[in-house]
Design an enzyme around this catalytic site. Structure first.
Site, PDB file in Angstrom:
ATOM      1  N   ILE A  34      80.513 -33.505 -15.976  1.00 16.19           N
ATOM      2  CA  ILE A  34      80.708 -33.085 -14.580  1.00 16.19           C
ATOM      3  C   ILE A  34      81.867 -32.084 -14.444  1.00 16.19           C
ATOM      4  CG2 ILE A  34      82.369 -34.847 -13.802  1.00 16.19           C
ATOM      5  CD1 ILE A  34      80.429 -35.326 -11.406  1.00 16.19           C
ATOM      6  N   HIS A 104      81.327 -42.431 -25.738  1.00 18.85           N
ATOM      7  CA  HIS A 104      80.619 -41.174 -25.490  1.00 18.85           C
ATOM      8  C   HIS A 104      81.084 -40.149 -26.482  1.00 18.85           C
ATOM      9  CE1 HIS A 104      84.143 -41.534 -22.873  1.00 18.85           C
ATOM     10  NE2 HIS A 104      84.320 -40.227 -22.989  1.00 18.85           N
TER      11      HIS A 104
HETATM   12  P1  AMP Z   1      87.018 -39.074 -21.923  1.00 19.66           P
HETATM   13  O1  AMP Z   1      88.352 -38.553 -21.469  1.00 19.66           O
HETATM   14  O2  AMP Z   1      86.746 -38.785 -23.368  1.00 19.66           O
HETATM   15  O3  AMP Z   1      86.817 -40.523 -21.560  1.00 19.66           O
HETATM   16  O4  AMP Z   1      85.938 -38.212 -21.165  1.00 19.66           O
HETATM   17  C1  AMP Z   1      85.304 -38.608 -19.994  1.00 19.66           C
HETATM   18  C2  AMP Z   1      84.479 -37.457 -19.542  1.00 19.66           C
HETATM   19  O5  AMP Z   1      83.543 -37.912 -18.582  1.00 19.66           O
HETATM   20  C3  AMP Z   1      85.263 -36.322 -18.876  1.00 19.66           C
HETATM   21  O6  AMP Z   1      85.037 -35.100 -19.578  1.00 19.66           O
HETATM   22  C4  AMP Z   1      84.694 -36.272 -17.450  1.00 19.66           C
HETATM   23  O7  AMP Z   1      84.611 -34.973 -16.931  1.00 19.66           O
HETATM   24  C5  AMP Z   1      83.336 -36.901 -17.650  1.00 19.66           C
HETATM   25  N1  AMP Z   1      82.755 -37.530 -16.466  1.00 19.66           N
HETATM   26  C6  AMP Z   1      83.344 -38.416 -15.630  1.00 19.66           C
HETATM   27  N2  AMP Z   1      82.488 -38.800 -14.671  1.00 19.66           N
HETATM   28  C7  AMP Z   1      81.315 -38.149 -14.930  1.00 19.66           C
HETATM   29  C8  AMP Z   1      80.040 -38.126 -14.294  1.00 19.66           C
HETATM   30  N3  AMP Z   1      79.785 -38.871 -13.199  1.00 19.66           N
HETATM   31  N4  AMP Z   1      79.076 -37.352 -14.820  1.00 19.66           N
HETATM   32  C9  AMP Z   1      79.325 -36.599 -15.908  1.00 19.66           C
HETATM   33  N5  AMP Z   1      80.504 -36.579 -16.555  1.00 19.66           N
HETATM   34  C10 AMP Z   1      81.491 -37.344 -16.069  1.00 19.66           C
END
Ligand code: AMP
Length: 122
Positions: A34, A104
């Site tokens: 996102i 992820h």
């Molecule tokens: P991390 O810091 O590795 O946990 O990365 C989490 C990632 O999730 C970040 O890059 C956010 O931009 C992404 N993120 C959070 N909420 C969403 C969402 N609803 N849809 C897509 N990506 C998301």
């Protein structure tokens, strides 16, 4: 640490909130980040309650681990970034700045990405 079923990726997996889906199979779901950090920024998540790479590799069945890793390569192929190259990142735990406590793998691509980390450690 126990898995929080209310984390945002768990909600996406349950279909409670939408995502911009790229790929899905029995093991994995992939969608666009996102808040993209590169021209291509995808996330691939396993279908299962796994907090981190440590949790996943300790506790997931081999079939799920294999299926999930295959999905990462397939998503890169489907996004057309394999030949030019891409970077995968899986943050795990507080030092990594992991924000969402569901495993992820980030796929970052679409331009030269530079050095792995932007600053040398001090
Ligand atoms: P991390 O810091 O590795 O946990 O990365 C989490 C990632 O999730 C970040 O890059 C956010 O931009 C992404 N993120 C959070 N909420 C969403 C969402 N609803 N849809 C897509 N990506 C998301």
């Amino acid at each position: 640490m126990t898995y929080d079923p209310e984390n945002i990726f768990a909600k996406i997996l349950r279909g409670e909130i939408p995502c911009n889906k790229i790929y899905e199979d029995e093991f994995s779901l992939a969608f666009h980040d996102i808040n993209p950090q590169a021209p291509v920024h995808a996330l691939v998540i396993p279908k299962g309650e796994y907090i981190s790479m440590a949790d996943f590799t300790r506790n997931a069945p081999a079939e799920l681990i294999a299926g999930f890793m295959r999905a990462v390569g397939k998503v890169a192929d489907d996004l057309g970034v394999t030949d030019a190259g891409y970077r995968t990142i899986a943050n795990a735990g507080p030092n990594s700045h992991q924000e969402v406590p569901h495993l992820h793998i980030h796929i970052l691509a679409g331009r030269p990405l530079g050095p792995m980390l932007d600053k040398a450690f001090a």
